[in-house]
Design an enzyme around this catalytic site. Sequence first.
Site, mmCIF file in Angstrom:
data_model
loop_
_atom_site.group_PDB
_atom_site.id
_atom_site.type_symbol
_atom_site.label_atom_id
_atom_site.label_comp_id
_atom_site.label_asym_id
_atom_site.label_seq_id
_atom_site.Cartn_x
_atom_site.Cartn_y
_atom_site.Cartn_z
ATOM 1 N N HIS A 337 0.847 -1.182 0.000
ATOM 2 C CA HIS A 337 0.000 0.000 0.000
ATOM 3 C C HIS A 337 0.881 1.228 0.000
ATOM 4 O O HIS A 337 1.956 1.242 0.620
ATOM 5 C CB HIS A 337 -0.921 0.007 1.231
ATOM 6 N N ASP A 395 -7.817 -4.197 -0.523
ATOM 7 C CA ASP A 395 -8.391 -4.435 -1.849
ATOM 8 C C ASP A 395 -8.363 -5.924 -2.202
ATOM 9 O O ASP A 395 -9.280 -6.430 -2.843
ATOM 10 C CB ASP A 395 -7.621 -3.637 -2.910
#
Length: 461
Positions: A337, A395
């Site tokens: 991330h 995600d």
Amino acid sequence: MAKEAPKPTTRAAPHAVAAPRAAALPEGAARNTVTLIDNSTGNSYEFPLQQGSVGPGVFDIRKLYNESGLFTFDPGYMSTASCESKITYVDGEEGVLLYRGYPIEELAEKSSFLEVAYLLLHGELPNHEEFHEFSTKITRHTMIHEQLTQLFRGFRRDAHPMAVMVGVVGAMSAFYPGDSAGAAHAGERLSNVHRVIAKVPTIAAMAYKYSVGQPFMYPRNELSFAGNFLHMVFAVPSEEYKVNPVLERALDDIFILHADHEQNASTSTVRLAGSSGANPFACIAAGIACLWGPAHGGANEAVLNMLEDIGSVKRIPEFIARAKDKDDPFRLMGFGHRLYKNFDPRAQVLRKRAHEVLDELGMRDEPLLLLAQELERIALEDGYFVERKLYPNVDFYSGIILRAMGFPSGMFTALFAVARTVGWCAQWAEMLADPAQKIGRPRQLYTGAPKRAYVPMPKRQ
């Protein structure tokens, strides 16, 4: 060229306020300021150093141009605080996400999405009476104007749900035109906040129903926020639909975990649009448009597209090798991330929910999900990924959950928008209440042609 002297320490310790480094200061400089020295002129400029309640401090450069004639250059706003906010705090180094001071893991475990929505909007968790009043107001706004339903017919059936949502949410400005931005009193702003939080899920569900040629299912206000959304998406008039509590809980957690994430691209877009005095529904539509990008809200859709490209567990080593090859443009979606350099705290919650959903639906042996589980195992054990802290992120797990529930990948970002609408509304309202807020107007480093004379066409070479 301007440089900082002395340079403040931006992180004294995890969650500690920043403090200037102990160093020799220029004569007359205060310790609660940052001094910039322009070596080309010898001029120095002092700017106040401000501390947040947690996290890095900032030095206030609002007077930089007036005093020095210089701008800062910060593409992507990697080191720029665009506003002051009390809503959400992210510490990417330590893997921390707080809503109004509450850890996201605790809220996901103990709270509900509407309770979290109240928290983001009002700053405190509601008591029983406040929650009942708030949830009643939301459920009473879940229906959309019947004329809005006719707008769907203007879209192609294969249109992306986010394209539909941008159009229909933006069109709400024509139905609620009175509050054009913040000039209206706080009560009117709050009414429109309730409207948009309630109606965006209905619009998203209708976008799905329209895409598959099924009739719209109207809201059921006796259901929970997540349960009602599942009903509007998957129910059909010919048979009774019963909400599965395991799926309901997982979806509610997805909504909680995606409700806000500080000053990301779409939130900044909403704030920028709102700073001009735009209608609040137009501001939310702008946020939806920004969220649509694959580098932002479309990442979980990209995860499923990647899994389909890999195709089978047998091909995983090939793609892992490509991911490790610096010269290969391929990268594994859903791992690592931009902010979280340790782990994504939201992923920890959804990992548990993902396994619960797969068990509940008996889908452990579904090929695409088997592939995802093997990728997860590799990422948690392979030294390459562990050393670089490329752990599965939110995600990755939300994509697995939503796929298992039966949502097509094109709906993933739409569900993200349903959740993030709450954060956008909270950020928009906070911005309008800030007396220091001005219309957003970023500056630039111009590298084009300087002033030059116009040459008539016959004389041009």
